[in-house]
Design an enzyme around this catalytic site. Structure first.
Site, PDB file in Angstrom:
ATOM      1  N   LYS A 127      -9.778   2.748  -3.481  1.00 36.79           N
ATOM      2  CA  LYS A 127     -10.325   2.265  -2.216  1.00 36.79           C
ATOM      3  C   LYS A 127     -11.743   2.792  -1.981  1.00 36.79           C
ATOM      4  O   LYS A 127     -12.028   3.973  -2.186  1.00 36.79           O
ATOM      5  CB  LYS A 127      -9.410   2.691  -1.063  1.00 36.79           C
ATOM      6  CG  LYS A 127      -9.707   1.976   0.249  1.00 36.79           C
ATOM      7  CD  LYS A 127      -8.659   2.311   1.303  1.00 36.79           C
ATOM      8  CE  LYS A 127      -8.902   1.535   2.574  1.00 36.79           C
ATOM      9  NZ  LYS A 127      -7.937   1.895   3.628  1.00 36.79           N
TER      10      LYS A 127
ATOM     11  N   CYS B 168      -5.986  -2.571   2.444  1.00 38.98           N
ATOM     12  CA  CYS B 168      -5.910  -2.487   3.897  1.00 38.98           C
ATOM     13  C   CYS B 168      -7.211  -2.883   4.591  1.00 38.98           C
ATOM     14  O   CYS B 168      -7.612  -4.034   4.590  1.00 38.98           O
ATOM     15  CB  CYS B 168      -5.472  -1.074   4.295  1.00 38.98           C
ATOM     16  SG  CYS B 168      -5.045  -0.893   6.041  1.00 38.98           S
TER      17      CYS B 168
ATOM     18  N   GLU C 139       0.829  -1.214   0.000  1.00 36.08           N
ATOM     19  CA  GLU C 139       0.000   0.000   0.000  1.00 36.08           C
ATOM     20  C   GLU C 139       0.862   1.262   0.000  1.00 36.08           C
ATOM     21  O   GLU C 139       1.805   1.379   0.780  1.00 36.08           O
ATOM     22  CB  GLU C 139      -0.909   0.005   1.239  1.00 36.08           C
ATOM     23  CG  GLU C 139      -1.808   1.225   1.347  1.00 36.08           C
ATOM     24  CD  GLU C 139      -2.630   1.245   2.619  1.00 36.08           C
ATOM     25  OE1 GLU C 139      -3.537   2.099   2.716  1.00 36.08           O
ATOM     26  OE2 GLU C 139      -2.375   0.420   3.516  1.00 36.08           O
TER      27      GLU C 139
END
Length: 507
Positions: free
Chosen positions: A330, A382, A272
């Site tokens: 995301k 994540c 990430e």
């Protein structure tokens, strides 16, 4: 003796509820003491028996404080070490966070005290269903905090085999029903009544474990030919230096050194926000890697902050280049870590509300995901991997699941280990290999059965090399997600409410 017990009973119940709440997280990573989850549920259930609504709410709140106090107090590390906050502010914010979670956890148990607590069915089946309904509520309320579900503690037991059908909530319900069956047995032998014959309770426990063992033999998805060789870069970049311009060259040198021997693998994956520049500023570097990867036929995948100049927004993204293509932005952001709720009111009050990464927006949804030389990847960044329905939806027509993360925020705490365990459950639910690349661990490869094929260390600088396969087929959970379990729990609660109206018993 009865008078003495009656006098001390409120304190005994409070101790039992608190102890039960503290035991539940011990069933999860890193402890993995799976009986602790069942025992903890039993203690909480026995403490709540015959409670009034207010008393049930109070006891459940005490259990919630213990549950989240033991289970997620690691957020203090991020606030204290990386939030530029004093210890007093960090402790205060952590306490407020745990208290808020405990309040959300406790709220449904007011209904338990009002409608379920005075019948044996309500105290057992109703308690189990209400617990799981509360977990489902926490998966979406206020954007959700889907952490510490009791089913995660059973990931290494036969009960985890319910996950491909009913998801994590099905595993949680099975766990709660076992605790409820133990309470049912206890009530039978305590009162010498015919309430719930021992054969029924024992039969229920045997049936649940037996069904779990039988389901272990079922393969909901099948592997396609050809294994994919993958290198995961775990650079262990110190969080305090990650966004310092003076450290950028050292960061890229680390990635270059780790990646150098691996470019002939099928895929090379960086974690990430690996590249310490926004997307457009990093364009020359990305073009260089893209061309080099194409000459070798390698897929290059990395996390990066994508800057949208036209919309004046930043997105947390994964991109594929070389023999791969596509972007993913995301969809589930971390409150305060990536965005600040009530931003106008909170910005500037304390340093924690001004973290450098708290400027991220939800990006446009790209259903196509990433394409790695013909392999379709369901990408999750994540925190997103902990949302069961999100992963079930995006992986339905994909071959593998890739999740990238940076858990350096939480130091050597339990948080990253819990995070990895939840990724294991997503593999079981979807029947897909899960690839997890992180900055500082735990990076690794997880099989469709949730087994850890290979993993790296924590706070180690290394490359983890492994193989996965494309999977075809769909698990039942990928089709219907969590709704059947939620509706089942509400139906059980309704039946128990009706039953209590006509069948009450007291101690």
């Amino acid at each position: 003796m009865d008078l003495l017990f009656a006098r001390w009973r409120p304190w005994i119940c409070l101790i039992a509820a608190t102890l039960g709440g503290a035991l539940v997280p011990l069933s999860m990573a890193p402890y993995s003491l799976w009986p602790a989850g069942i025992i903890g549920l039993f203690f909480i259930a026995i403490a709540l028996r015959n409670s009034t609504p207010k008393r049930a709410l109070f006891l459940a709140f005490a259990a919630g404080l213990a549950l989240f106090g033991v289970g997620v107090s690691w957020v203090h590390v991020a606030i204290a070490q990386f939030g530029n906050s004093s210890q007093s502010i960090a402790l205060t914010l952590t306490a407020l966070f745990i208290t808020g979670l405990a309040a959300v956890f406790a709220a449904p148990f007011y209904l338990y005290g009002r409608y379920l607590s005075r019948s044996l069915f309500g105290q057992t089946l109703g308690f189990a269903a209400l617990w799981v309904a509360g977990e489902w509520l926490r998966s979406w309320l206020f954007t959700g905090f889907p952490w510490l579900y009791v089913g995660y503690g059973q990931i290494n037991t036969p009960l985890s085999n319910f996950a491909p059908i009913f998801g994590i909530f099905g595993v949680s319900l099975a766990t709660c029903l076992i605790a409820a069956s133990i309470l049912w047995l206890r009530e039978h032998y305590r009162t010498h009544t015919s309430h719930g014959a021992p054969a029924l309770a024992l039969g229920g426990i045997i049936l649940l474990y037996g069904a779990g063992l039988a389901l272990a033999q079922v393969s909901w998805t099948q592997a396609k030919p050809h294994k994919i060789s993958i290198g995961l870069m775990q650079p262990n970049i110190p969080q305090e230096h990650k966004w310092e311009p003076s450290y950028y060259s050292q960061t890229l040198d680390t990635f270059s050194e780790l990646s150098e021997p691996l470019w002939e693998l099928d895929w090379v994956i960086w974690p990430e926000a690996a590249i310490p520049y926004p997307y457009h500023q990093a364009a020359p570097l990305l073009d260089q890697i893209d061309q080099y990867s194409k000459t070798l036929g390698t897929v290059f995948i990395t996390g990066i902050i994508y800057d949208d100049y036209e919309a004046y927004k930043y997105y947390n993204a994964i991109i594929a280049r070389g023999a791969g293509s596509g972007e993913y932005f995301k969809q589930r952001l971390v409150p305060f870590g990536e965005y600040v709720p009530f931003e106008e009111q909170l910005r500037g009050i304390i340093a924690f509300f001004n973290l450098p990464t708290s400027i991220i927006h939800i990006g446009p949804f790209n259903k196509a995901g990433l394409n790695a030389n013909g392999v379709l990847i369901a990408a999750a960044i994540c925190y997103e991997i902990v949302y069961p329905d999100l992963i079930a939806e995006i992986s339905r027509d994909k071959d593998v699941i890739l999740t990238i993360s940076n858990d350096a925020w939480f130091g050597y705490s339990n948080g990253p280990l819990q995070h990895f365990e939840m990724a294991r459950m997503r593999a079981i639910e979807t029947g897909r290999y899960v690839i997890r690349a992180t900055n500082n661990g735990v990076s690794g490869f997880i099989s469709p059965k949730g087994d850890v094929i290979k993993h790296g260390g924590r706070f180690t600088r290394e490359a983890i090399v492994g193989e996965v396969q494309r999977m075809k087929g769909t698990t039942p959970f990928m089709v219907w997600q969590s709704w059947p379990m939620a509706l089942t729990c509400f139906f059980i609660i309704f039946c128990c409410v009706v039953h209590q109206r006509y069948n009450k018993f007291d101690e």
